[in-house]
Design a protein around this motif. Sequence first.
Motif, PDB file in Angstrom:
ATOM      1  N   ASP A  31       0.872  -1.177   0.000  1.00 11.05           N
ATOM      2  CA  ASP A  31       0.000   0.000   0.000  1.00 11.05           C
ATOM      3  C   ASP A  31       0.904   1.220   0.000  1.00 11.05           C
ATOM      4  O   ASP A  31       1.881   1.253   0.751  1.00 11.05           O
ATOM      5  CB  ASP A  31      -0.911   0.006   1.233  1.00 11.05           C
ATOM      6  N   ASP A  32       0.606   2.196  -0.834  1.00  5.72           N
ATOM      7  CA  ASP A  32       1.452   3.382  -0.892  1.00  5.72           C
ATOM      8  C   ASP A  32       1.259   4.295   0.312  1.00  5.72           C
ATOM      9  O   ASP A  32       2.083   5.175   0.558  1.00  5.72           O
ATOM     10  CB  ASP A  32       1.252   4.150  -2.201  1.00  5.72           C
ATOM     11  N   ASN A  85       4.483  -0.269  -3.437  1.00  3.30           N
ATOM     12  CA  ASN A  85       3.783  -0.331  -4.720  1.00  3.30           C
ATOM     13  C   ASN A  85       3.987  -1.704  -5.356  1.00  3.30           C
ATOM     14  O   ASN A  85       4.747  -2.540  -4.848  1.00  3.30           O
ATOM     15  CB  ASN A  85       4.265   0.783  -5.658  1.00  3.30           C
ATOM     16  N   GLY A  86       3.299  -1.924  -6.456  1.00  7.35           N
ATOM     17  CA  GLY A  86       3.375  -3.209  -7.142  1.00  7.35           C
ATOM     18  C   GLY A  86       4.753  -3.547  -7.670  1.00  7.35           C
ATOM     19  O   GLY A  86       5.159  -4.708  -7.691  1.00  7.35           O
ATOM     20  N   MET A 143      -1.806   2.516  -6.684  1.00  7.07           N
ATOM     21  CA  MET A 143      -0.442   2.763  -6.210  1.00  7.07           C
ATOM     22  C   MET A 143       0.392   3.267  -7.374  1.00  7.07           C
ATOM     23  O   MET A 143       0.124   2.928  -8.528  1.00  7.07           O
ATOM     24  CB  MET A 143       0.184   1.469  -5.665  1.00  7.07           C
ATOM     25  N   PRO A 144       1.427   4.059  -7.081  1.00  3.45           N
ATOM     26  CA  PRO A 144       2.299   4.548  -8.152  1.00  3.45           C
ATOM     27  C   PRO A 144       3.194   3.440  -8.705  1.00  3.45           C
ATOM     28  O   PRO A 144       3.371   2.407  -8.069  1.00  3.45           O
ATOM     29  CB  PRO A 144       3.135   5.624  -7.457  1.00  3.45           C
ATOM     30  N   GLU A 145       3.725   3.670  -9.873  1.00 11.84           N
ATOM     31  CA  GLU A 145       4.670   2.797 -10.587  1.00 11.84           C
ATOM     32  C   GLU A 145       4.035   1.521 -11.128  1.00 11.84           C
ATOM     33  O   GLU A 145       4.242   1.190 -12.273  1.00 11.84           O
ATOM     34  CB  GLU A 145       5.909   2.465  -9.755  1.00 11.84           C
ATOM     35  N   GLU A 156      -2.255  -4.280 -12.165  1.00 14.30           N
ATOM     36  CA  GLU A 156      -1.108  -4.613 -13.024  1.00 14.30           C
ATOM     37  C   GLU A 156      -0.242  -5.684 -12.373  1.00 14.30           C
ATOM     38  O   GLU A 156       0.219  -6.613 -13.041  1.00 14.30           O
ATOM     39  CB  GLU A 156      -0.272  -3.356 -13.299  1.00 14.30           C
ATOM     40  N   LEU A 157      -0.036  -5.559 -11.075  1.00 14.01           N
ATOM     41  CA  LEU A 157       0.769  -6.534 -10.343  1.00 14.01           C
ATOM     42  C   LEU A 157       0.129  -7.918 -10.373  1.00 14.01           C
ATOM     43  O   LEU A 157       0.792  -8.912 -10.694  1.00 14.01           O
ATOM     44  CB  LEU A 157       0.957  -6.082  -8.895  1.00 14.01           C
TER      45      LEU A 157
END
Length: 120
Positions: free
Chosen positions: A7-8, A34-35, A56-58, A63-64
């Motif tokens: 978690d960001d 992040n992921g 989350m960023p990045e 996506e993860l």
Amino acid sequence: MKIIVADDSSFVRNIIVKSIKTNIENIEIISCVNGKEVWDCWDEHNPKWLVTDLLMPEMTGQELIKKLNDAGKNPNVIVISADIQKGTKEELEALNIKHQINKPLNPEKLQTLIDILGGA
């Protein structure tokens, strides 16, 4: 048992980690922001569970999860997110997540998380 918590928000991450450590014995928790961090450390830790936010960023949670599934990792996933849109829920179902808990977290929702992980 190993768990990755992603978690960001350090505040949310700390609440989740503290709640798990207080209620479940013999657990190792890896915290990620992040992921991308999760992806980078996945093989080193090979966790039984992934507890992740979506936004989350990045690299987002979706996506993860997709990347882990595509790589044959088949993670056990608990999503904790404020994003409760119908389209998001359908997307998560297609990614074969195990459970979704909606933010904001409260004692009952944290207990649900503990119950899921404790029964693992």
